[in-house]
Design an enzyme around this catalytic site. Sequence first.
Site, short mmCIF file in Angstrom:
data_model
loop_
_atom_site.label_atom_id
_atom_site.label_comp_id
_atom_site.label_asym_id
_atom_site.label_seq_id
_atom_site.Cartn_x
_atom_site.Cartn_y
_atom_site.Cartn_z
N GLY A 36 13.46 -10.03 18.67
CA GLY A 36 14.47 -11.08 18.52
C GLY A 36 13.94 -12.27 17.75
O GLY A 36 12.74 -12.40 17.50
N ALA A 88 19.27 -6.29 25.88
CA ALA A 88 17.82 -6.14 25.66
C ALA A 88 17.41 -4.68 25.79
O ALA A 88 17.61 -4.05 26.82
CB ALA A 88 17.06 -6.98 26.69
N ASN A 106 10.92 -0.09 29.37
CA ASN A 106 11.71 -1.25 28.95
C ASN A 106 13.21 -1.03 29.18
O ASN A 106 13.89 -1.84 29.81
CB ASN A 106 11.44 -1.53 27.47
CG ASN A 106 12.04 -2.84 26.99
OD1 ASN A 106 11.64 -3.91 27.46
ND2 ASN A 106 13.01 -2.77 26.10
N TYR A 156 15.24 7.69 23.51
CA TYR A 156 16.08 6.49 23.40
C TYR A 156 17.46 6.76 24.00
O TYR A 156 17.93 6.02 24.89
CB TYR A 156 16.21 6.05 21.94
CG TYR A 156 17.32 5.06 21.73
CD1 TYR A 156 17.26 3.78 22.27
CD2 TYR A 156 18.48 5.41 21.01
CE1 TYR A 156 18.31 2.88 22.10
CE2 TYR A 156 19.51 4.51 20.85
CZ TYR A 156 19.43 3.25 21.39
OH TYR A 156 20.46 2.36 21.24
N PHE A 184 28.97 2.98 18.13
CA PHE A 184 28.64 3.88 17.03
C PHE A 184 27.72 3.07 16.09
O PHE A 184 26.81 2.42 16.59
CB PHE A 184 29.91 4.49 16.45
CG PHE A 184 30.38 5.62 17.36
CD1 PHE A 184 30.81 5.36 18.66
CD2 PHE A 184 30.29 6.94 16.96
CE1 PHE A 184 31.14 6.39 19.54
CE2 PHE A 184 30.63 7.98 17.83
CZ PHE A 184 31.05 7.70 19.11
N ASN A 185 27.89 3.07 14.79
CA ASN A 185 26.87 2.42 13.94
C ASN A 185 27.19 0.94 13.70
O ASN A 185 28.03 0.62 12.84
CB ASN A 185 26.73 3.16 12.62
CG ASN A 185 25.96 4.46 12.81
OD1 ASN A 185 26.35 5.31 13.60
ND2 ASN A 185 24.85 4.59 12.10
N LEU A 205 20.70 2.21 7.54
CA LEU A 205 21.07 2.53 6.16
C LEU A 205 21.51 1.30 5.34
O LEU A 205 20.97 1.07 4.26
CB LEU A 205 22.21 3.58 6.16
CG LEU A 205 22.70 3.96 4.78
CD1 LEU A 205 21.61 4.62 3.94
CD2 LEU A 205 23.92 4.87 4.88
N ARG A 236 28.85 8.70 9.16
CA ARG A 236 28.77 7.82 10.33
C ARG A 236 29.99 6.91 10.39
O ARG A 236 30.62 6.63 9.38
CB ARG A 236 27.51 6.94 10.26
CG ARG A 236 26.19 7.72 10.37
CD ARG A 236 25.98 8.23 11.77
NE ARG A 236 24.73 8.98 11.92
CZ ARG A 236 24.60 10.28 11.67
NH1 ARG A 236 25.64 10.98 11.25
NH2 ARG A 236 23.45 10.88 11.85
N GLY A 306 16.81 14.98 14.17
CA GLY A 306 17.74 14.46 15.18
C GLY A 306 19.00 13.84 14.61
O GLY A 306 19.80 13.28 15.36
N1 UFG Z 1 19.78 7.10 6.21
C1 UFG Z 1 19.27 7.42 4.97
N2 UFG Z 1 18.28 6.65 4.45
C2 UFG Z 1 17.79 5.56 5.11
C3 UFG Z 1 18.32 5.23 6.38
C4 UFG Z 1 19.31 6.02 6.91
O1 UFG Z 1 19.69 8.41 4.36
O2 UFG Z 1 16.88 4.92 4.59
C5 UFG Z 1 20.88 7.91 6.77
C6 UFG Z 1 20.52 8.53 8.12
O3 UFG Z 1 19.87 9.75 7.93
C7 UFG Z 1 21.90 8.66 8.75
C8 UFG Z 1 22.69 7.46 8.19
O4 UFG Z 1 21.98 7.06 7.03
O5 UFG Z 1 22.51 9.82 8.32
C9 UFG Z 1 22.75 6.31 9.16
O6 UFG Z 1 21.44 6.03 9.62
P1 UFG Z 1 21.07 4.74 10.48
O7 UFG Z 1 19.60 4.80 10.71
O8 UFG Z 1 21.64 3.53 9.82
O9 UFG Z 1 21.87 4.95 11.82
P2 UFG Z 1 21.82 6.17 12.84
O10 UFG Z 1 23.13 6.86 12.72
O11 UFG Z 1 20.62 6.99 12.73
O12 UFG Z 1 21.59 5.36 14.17
C10 UFG Z 1 22.60 4.79 14.92
C11 UFG Z 1 22.04 3.66 15.77
C12 UFG Z 1 21.00 4.19 16.73
C13 UFG Z 1 21.58 5.30 17.54
C14 UFG Z 1 22.15 6.34 16.61
C15 UFG Z 1 22.85 7.44 17.34
O13 UFG Z 1 21.45 2.71 14.94
O14 UFG Z 1 20.59 3.16 17.61
O15 UFG Z 1 23.12 5.77 15.74
O16 UFG Z 1 22.83 8.60 16.56
F1 UFG Z 1 20.64 5.88 18.31
#
Ligand code: UFG
Length: 348
Positions: A36, A88, A106, A156, A184-185, A205, A236, A306
């Site tokens: 933070g 948190a 945590n 997580y 979601f995102n 992303l 997403r 994943g």
């Molecule tokens: N991605 C890329 N390049 C990058 C970063 C991300 O191609 O540099 C892709 C990822 O593979 C994914 C998409 O962009 O397909 C979104 O990725 P993010 O990392 O932005 O988000 P996530 O969907 O992985 O993660 C989110 C939340 C997490 C949660 C998850 C659940 O941020 O806290 O959804 O699936 F766990």
Amino acid sequence: MRVLVTGGAGYIGSHAVRALTRAGHQPLVLDNLVYGHADIVRDVLGVPLVNGQVGNPDVLQPLLKGTHPDLVGSVFEAKTIEAVLHFAAYAYVGESVADPAKYYRNNLGDTLTLLEALVGGDHPIPIVFSSTCATYGPPQSIPMTEGHPQAPINPYGRSKWMVEHLLRDFCKAYGLPSVIFRYFNAAGADPDGDLGEDHDPETHLIPRVLDVMSGRESYLQIFGDDYPTPDGTCIRDYIHVSDLADAHVLGLERLLRLRERNELPNEPLIYNLGNGTGYSVQQVIEAAKSVTGRGLLAHVAKRREGDPAQLVASAERARVELGWRPRYPELHTIIDHAWRWHQRRHLS
Ligand code: UFG
């Protein structure tokens, strides 16, 4: 109402603090400041900040009772906390696989301490909990409703899913009122440009795309282009962080209304928060190009472990029961606000 916001110095928590303040509530932030930002709470949000661990009863108990020395002279002095928004948590999926103990300690252990404190007084103190679509695991159907089976595939997601179980059990046994939001995102930034996403390391992303477009990074990796989606990249459901924050105020207010009317169910209220529209990585890149007027260098890399091909929410329940209407559902607006913040935070 006096509301303790754990993780209020983080990305989503800081936006929730602003939403609470705007709705006439009084937030108090507890944050261990590992990820933070104290400057955001003190200089931008202007609310009291206590640096500490949620799982430390020596910090938590006096905060809940208004006897903590940092509260002297504030509106919280000698007053009890009336509700808690609990943000948190650590939230790096990859790190949770490498070091699960850190995540269970945590995200789960500290939350147990918090919940015990909330039910330890004369009346249970209501809580709104940040959960995630990661508790569902691989989607069996799209869009995903709250009834979708939960089978999280990383520590997580499991740490959040376990807390959901704690909340169910604490509700039944001790009457602890709770709301569970499954995000979601989360993306974007406050439209004013003074709050936003600032993770270190940054894995998400949209900020990574903007890092490349602004020259802070040299290229973007696209994690896989061979998914069963129209352009081969992952889809997403991006939801504006200010819309997430608004939902917390609505959720808390509904909980309190139900309690007043003696109509609290004997289980948590559970809501997905998303827009119900999915965008691929490629579509995010195109939208960012049009918002910023800049290009970027992108390489296709191998799939990230994943990552499901598609995650899209049904947030119908939040719309119907909470009257929640996202104010910024357009991907362009979400990226535009993120870009404004990015320029102010990183490039000025
Ligand atoms: N991605 C890329 N390049 C990058 C970063 C991300 O191609 O540099 C892709 C990822 O593979 C994914 C998409 O962009 O397909 C979104 O990725 P993010 O990392 O932005 O988000 P996530 O969907 O992985 O993660 C989110 C939340 C997490 C949660 C998850 C659940 O941020 O806290 O959804 O699936 F766990």
